[in-house]
Write a protein that holds these residues in place. Structure first.
Motif, PDB file in Angstrom:
ATOM      1  N   ILE A   1       4.867  -7.774   3.324  1.00  0.00           N
ATOM      2  CA  ILE A   1       5.995  -6.866   3.172  1.00  0.00           C
ATOM      3  C   ILE A   1       6.794  -6.877   4.465  1.00  0.00           C
ATOM      4  N   PRO A   2       8.139  -6.902   4.366  1.00  0.00           N
ATOM      5  CA  PRO A   2       8.944  -6.872   5.597  1.00  0.00           C
ATOM      6  C   PRO A   2       8.718  -5.568   6.365  1.00  0.00           C
ATOM      7  N   ALA A   3       8.712  -5.670   7.683  1.00  0.00           N
ATOM      8  CA  ALA A   3       8.428  -4.515   8.538  1.00  0.00           C
ATOM      9  C   ALA A   3       9.483  -3.416   8.403  1.00  0.00           C
ATOM     10  N   ASN A   4      10.663  -3.742   7.904  1.00  0.00           N
ATOM     11  CA  ASN A   4      11.723  -2.748   7.775  1.00  0.00           C
ATOM     12  C   ASN A   4      11.789  -2.128   6.379  1.00  0.00           C
ATOM     13  N   VAL A   5      10.735  -2.255   5.594  1.00  0.00           N
ATOM     14  CA  VAL A   5      10.721  -1.719   4.237  1.00  0.00           C
ATOM     15  C   VAL A   5      10.684  -0.187   4.270  1.00  0.00           C
ATOM     16  N   CYS A   6      11.189   0.415   3.233  1.00  0.00           N
ATOM     17  CA  CYS A   6      11.163   1.867   3.093  1.00  0.00           C
ATOM     18  C   CYS A   6       9.712   2.346   3.125  1.00  0.00           C
ATOM     19  N   PRO A   7       9.414   3.401   3.852  1.00  0.00           N
ATOM     20  CA  PRO A   7       8.042   3.899   3.941  1.00  0.00           C
ATOM     21  C   PRO A   7       7.426   4.258   2.586  1.00  0.00           C
ATOM     22  N   VAL A   8       8.242   4.590   1.619  1.00  0.00           N
ATOM     23  CA  VAL A   8       7.714   4.918   0.294  1.00  0.00           C
ATOM     24  C   VAL A   8       7.004   3.710  -0.313  1.00  0.00           C
ATOM     25  N   VAL A   9       7.467   2.519  -0.009  1.00  0.00           N
ATOM     26  CA  VAL A   9       6.835   1.308  -0.555  1.00  0.00           C
ATOM     27  C   VAL A   9       5.418   1.163  -0.010  1.00  0.00           C
ATOM     28  N   THR A  10       5.247   1.304   1.291  1.00  0.00           N
ATOM     29  CA  THR A  10       3.897   1.177   1.850  1.00  0.00           C
ATOM     30  C   THR A  10       2.991   2.312   1.377  1.00  0.00           C
ATOM     31  N   GLU A  11       3.544   3.502   1.216  1.00  0.00           N
ATOM     32  CA  GLU A  11       2.759   4.620   0.691  1.00  0.00           C
ATOM     33  C   GLU A  11       2.305   4.334  -0.740  1.00  0.00           C
ATOM     34  N   THR A  12       3.166   3.682  -1.514  1.00  0.00           N
ATOM     35  CA  THR A  12       2.822   3.336  -2.896  1.00  0.00           C
ATOM     36  C   THR A  12       1.703   2.304  -2.920  1.00  0.00           C
ATOM     37  N   PHE A  13       1.769   1.305  -2.045  1.00  0.00           N
ATOM     38  CA  PHE A  13       0.702   0.314  -1.955  1.00  0.00           C
ATOM     39  C   PHE A  13      -0.617   0.987  -1.596  1.00  0.00           C
ATOM     40  N   GLU A  14      -0.571   1.901  -0.625  1.00  0.00           N
ATOM     41  CA  GLU A  14      -1.790   2.611  -0.217  1.00  0.00           C
ATOM     42  C   GLU A  14      -2.342   3.452  -1.367  1.00  0.00           C
TER      43      GLU A  14
END
Length: 73
Positions: A27-40
């Protein structure tokens, strides 16, 4: 294939939970934090990749190196 849901995060969560591949997503480092939260929330592994300063997209060289190792997709 048409996928429908009340929110994009709900659709992404469902898709990630149904995957049977343990390799992490890049995932690109500048992705919206909601995306990483969704993955988690879905229990799906991911790795952040630095971005290219010219176009702010995934750094192609770093991405290629990680994919060629075969441990990510």
């Amino acid at each position: 294939m048409r996928v429908m849901g009340s929110r994009a995060t709900a659709i992404l969560t469902h898709l990630l939970r149904t995957r049977q591949d343990p390799r992490p997503f890049l995932i690109p480092a500048n992705v919206c934090p909601v995306v990483t939260e969704t993955f988690e929330a879905a229990g799906q592994a991911f790795e952040l990749v630095d971005i290219d300063s010219d176009d702010l997209a995934l750094d192609r060289d770093l991405t290629r190196q990680r994919v060629e190792k075969g441990t990510t997709h």
